[in-house]
Design a protein around this motif. Structure first.
Motif, PDB file in Angstrom:
ATOM      1  N   SER A  29      32.513 -42.354  70.169  1.00 47.99           N
ATOM      2  CA  SER A  29      33.101 -41.613  71.284  1.00 47.99           C
ATOM      3  C   SER A  29      34.467 -42.192  71.637  1.00 47.99           C
ATOM      4  O   SER A  29      34.757 -43.349  71.351  1.00 47.99           O
ATOM      5  N   VAL A  30      35.293 -41.343  72.245  1.00 46.07           N
ATOM      6  CA  VAL A  30      36.618 -41.745  72.715  1.00 46.07           C
ATOM      7  C   VAL A  30      36.736 -41.284  74.159  1.00 46.07           C
ATOM      8  O   VAL A  30      36.395 -40.152  74.489  1.00 46.07           O
ATOM      9  N   HIS A  31      37.210 -42.175  75.015  1.00 44.48           N
ATOM     10  CA  HIS A  31      37.383 -41.840  76.429  1.00 44.48           C
ATOM     11  C   HIS A  31      38.821 -42.146  76.847  1.00 44.48           C
ATOM     12  O   HIS A  31      39.339 -43.228  76.571  1.00 44.48           O
ATOM     13  N   VAL A  32      39.458 -41.179  77.498  1.00 44.00           N
ATOM     14  CA  VAL A  32      40.807 -41.364  78.048  1.00 44.00           C
ATOM     15  C   VAL A  32      40.655 -41.871  79.475  1.00 44.00           C
ATOM     16  O   VAL A  32      40.043 -41.205  80.309  1.00 44.00           O
ATOM     17  N   ASP A  33      41.199 -43.054  79.740  1.00 47.07           N
ATOM     18  CA  ASP A  33      41.173 -43.586  81.102  1.00 47.07           C
ATOM     19  C   ASP A  33      42.307 -43.013  81.938  1.00 47.07           C
ATOM     20  O   ASP A  33      42.117 -42.647  83.086  1.00 47.07           O
ATOM     21  N   GLN A  34      43.497 -42.965  81.336  1.00 47.58           N
ATOM     22  CA  GLN A  34      44.669 -42.494  82.079  1.00 47.58           C
ATOM     23  C   GLN A  34      45.692 -41.951  81.097  1.00 47.58           C
ATOM     24  O   GLN A  34      45.903 -42.523  80.025  1.00 47.58           O
ATOM     25  N   ARG A  50      53.386 -34.505  82.968  1.00 44.55           N
ATOM     26  CA  ARG A  50      52.775 -33.299  82.392  1.00 44.55           C
ATOM     27  C   ARG A  50      51.932 -33.615  81.162  1.00 44.55           C
ATOM     28  O   ARG A  50      51.302 -32.726  80.604  1.00 44.55           O
ATOM     29  N   PHE A  51      51.924 -34.874  80.715  1.00 42.75           N
ATOM     30  CA  PHE A  51      51.163 -35.280  79.535  1.00 42.75           C
ATOM     31  C   PHE A  51      49.709 -35.500  79.938  1.00 42.75           C
ATOM     32  O   PHE A  51      49.369 -36.478  80.580  1.00 42.75           O
ATOM     33  N   HIS A  52      48.861 -34.554  79.578  1.00 41.53           N
ATOM     34  CA  HIS A  52      47.428 -34.632  79.875  1.00 41.53           C
ATOM     35  C   HIS A  52      46.678 -34.707  78.560  1.00 41.53           C
ATOM     36  O   HIS A  52      46.777 -33.803  77.741  1.00 41.53           O
ATOM     37  N   LEU A  53      45.932 -35.759  78.351  1.00 44.67           N
ATOM     38  CA  LEU A  53      45.188 -35.964  77.110  1.00 44.67           C
ATOM     39  C   LEU A  53      43.701 -35.979  77.429  1.00 44.67           C
ATOM     40  O   LEU A  53      43.227 -36.823  78.187  1.00 44.67           O
ATOM     41  N   SER A  54      42.978 -35.050  76.850  1.00 41.61           N
ATOM     42  CA  SER A  54      41.526 -34.993  77.058  1.00 41.61           C
ATOM     43  C   SER A  54      40.820 -35.917  76.075  1.00 41.61           C
ATOM     44  O   SER A  54      41.392 -36.332  75.063  1.00 41.61           O
ATOM     45  N   ASP A  55      39.566 -36.210  76.358  1.00 40.75           N
ATOM     46  CA  ASP A  55      38.752 -36.995  75.425  1.00 40.75           C
ATOM     47  C   ASP A  55      38.676 -36.289  74.070  1.00 40.75           C
ATOM     48  O   ASP A  55      38.767 -36.927  73.014  1.00 40.75           O
ATOM     49  N   LYS A  56      38.540 -34.973  74.094  1.00 37.45           N
ATOM     50  CA  LYS A  56      38.420 -34.196  72.855  1.00 37.45           C
ATOM     51  C   LYS A  56      39.704 -34.288  72.025  1.00 37.45           C
ATOM     52  O   LYS A  56      39.657 -34.491  70.806  1.00 37.45           O
ATOM     53  N   ALA A  57      40.865 -34.145  72.673  1.00 33.36           N
ATOM     54  CA  ALA A  57      42.141 -34.235  71.953  1.00 33.36           C
ATOM     55  C   ALA A  57      42.367 -35.648  71.409  1.00 33.36           C
ATOM     56  O   ALA A  57      42.860 -35.818  70.292  1.00 33.36           O
ATOM     57  N   ALA A  58      41.998 -36.659  72.178  1.00 34.64           N
ATOM     58  CA  ALA A  58      42.138 -38.044  71.712  1.00 34.64           C
ATOM     59  C   ALA A  58      41.222 -38.296  70.518  1.00 34.64           C
ATOM     60  O   ALA A  58      41.616 -38.940  69.539  1.00 34.64           O
ATOM     61  N   THR A  59      40.003 -37.777  70.570  1.00 33.50           N
ATOM     62  CA  THR A  59      39.065 -37.926  69.457  1.00 33.50           C
ATOM     63  C   THR A  59      39.640 -37.295  68.196  1.00 33.50           C
ATOM     64  O   THR A  59      39.596 -37.893  67.116  1.00 33.50           O
ATOM     65  N   ARG A  60      40.206 -36.090  68.312  1.00 35.92           N
ATOM     66  CA  ARG A  60      40.829 -35.425  67.159  1.00 35.92           C
ATOM     67  C   ARG A  60      41.976 -36.272  66.610  1.00 35.92           C
ATOM     68  O   ARG A  60      42.130 -36.421  65.402  1.00 35.92           O
ATOM     69  N   TRP A  61      42.788 -36.823  67.502  1.00 35.96           N
ATOM     70  CA  TRP A  61      43.925 -37.637  67.059  1.00 35.96           C
ATOM     71  C   TRP A  61      43.435 -38.842  66.263  1.00 35.96           C
ATOM     72  O   TRP A  61      43.940 -39.122  65.180  1.00 35.96           O
ATOM     73  N   PHE A  62      42.468 -39.587  66.788  1.00 35.59           N
ATOM     74  CA  PHE A  62      41.957 -40.771  66.087  1.00 35.59           C
ATOM     75  C   PHE A  62      41.329 -40.387  64.744  1.00 35.59           C
ATOM     76  O   PHE A  62      41.432 -41.122  63.774  1.00 35.59           O
ATOM     77  N   HIS A  63      40.683 -39.253  64.696  1.00 34.60           N
ATOM     78  CA  HIS A  63      40.040 -38.795  63.466  1.00 34.60           C
ATOM     79  C   HIS A  63      41.071 -38.557  62.357  1.00 34.60           C
ATOM     80  O   HIS A  63      40.799 -38.804  61.180  1.00 34.60           O
ATOM     81  N   LYS A  64      42.268 -38.104  62.717  1.00 32.95           N
ATOM     82  CA  LYS A  64      43.301 -37.759  61.735  1.00 32.95           C
ATOM     83  C   LYS A  64      44.346 -38.857  61.539  1.00 32.95           C
ATOM     84  O   LYS A  64      45.134 -38.794  60.593  1.00 32.95           O
ATOM     85  N   GLU A 122      52.188 -35.909  66.714  1.00 36.23           N
ATOM     86  CA  GLU A 122      52.785 -35.967  68.041  1.00 36.23           C
ATOM     87  C   GLU A 122      51.892 -35.215  69.038  1.00 36.23           C
ATOM     88  O   GLU A 122      51.250 -34.228  68.694  1.00 36.23           O
ATOM     89  N   LEU A 123      51.853 -35.711  70.278  1.00 38.15           N
ATOM     90  CA  LEU A 123      51.027 -35.122  71.332  1.00 38.15           C
ATOM     91  C   LEU A 123      51.874 -34.812  72.560  1.00 38.15           C
ATOM     92  O   LEU A 123      51.683 -35.392  73.616  1.00 38.15           O
ATOM     93  N   PRO A 124      52.823 -33.882  72.468  1.00 42.17           N
ATOM     94  CA  PRO A 124      53.747 -33.680  73.581  1.00 42.17           C
ATOM     95  C   PRO A 124      53.069 -33.435  74.934  1.00 42.17           C
ATOM     96  O   PRO A 124      53.350 -34.109  75.890  1.00 42.17           O
ATOM     97  N   PHE A 125      52.197 -32.444  74.995  1.00 42.21           N
ATOM     98  CA  PHE A 125      51.508 -32.157  76.259  1.00 42.21           C
ATOM     99  C   PHE A 125      50.061 -31.818  75.949  1.00 42.21           C
ATOM    100  O   PHE A 125      49.551 -30.776  76.338  1.00 42.21           O
ATOM    101  N   ALA A 126      49.404 -32.683  75.208  1.00 41.14           N
ATOM    102  CA  ALA A 126      48.039 -32.437  74.725  1.00 41.14           C
ATOM    103  C   ALA A 126      47.101 -32.086  75.863  1.00 41.14           C
ATOM    104  O   ALA A 126      47.288 -32.505  76.989  1.00 41.14           O
TER     105      ALA A 126
END
Length: 127
Positions: A29-34, A50-64, A122-126
């Motif tokens: 699992s991946v959790h975004v704290d801030q 405006r940069f909002h990163l969800s747990d799901k988007a962070a998980t996808r990023w780490f996977h790739k 890149e994750l401009p405004f994930a």
């Protein structure tokens, strides 16, 4: 929960003359704290908010993401002072802190002196 493919992580000691052997583990699992943290004093901090990163988007990023050397991470990759922080848990129950900036440069902190350096999209405004 479906396990992601193994992410090879190579701990790199800051002063170690010899590289360690790769250590493979599966991210559970991946959790975004801030997210939207601006580390410099300038007017662009409003844009970073405006940069909002969800747990799901962070998980996808780490996977790739791909592992890179510390030198490449520090000297060759683009970076931005706008970033997110969080934790990831592996299938063996270990938890590691991470940070990831909007340009797609990240690190997993194995210990106070050892990190694994990553490069991804890149994750401009994930979301």
């Amino acid at each position: 929960m479906r396990a992601l493919r193994p992410l090879l992580l190579l701990p790199l000691a800051l002063a170690a003359p010899v590289q360690a052997q790769p250590t493979s583990f599966v991210i559970k699992s991946v959790h975004v704290d801030q997210a939207g943290i601006w580390q410099e004093k300038s007017d662009d901090g409003d844009n970073c908010a405006r940069f909002h990163l969800s747990d799901k988007a962070a998980t996808r990023w780490f996977h790739k993401a791909k592992e890179v050397t510390e030198r490449a991470w520090r000297e060759e990759l683009d970076w931005t002072p706008c970033f997110a922080t969080g934790t990831l848990t592996t299938s063996d129950g270990k938890t590691y802190a991470w940070d990831l900036d909007r340009s797609g440069r990240g690190q997993v902190k194995i210990s106070d002196t050892v990190s694994t350096f990553l490069s991804g999209s890149e994750l401009p405004f994930a979301k």
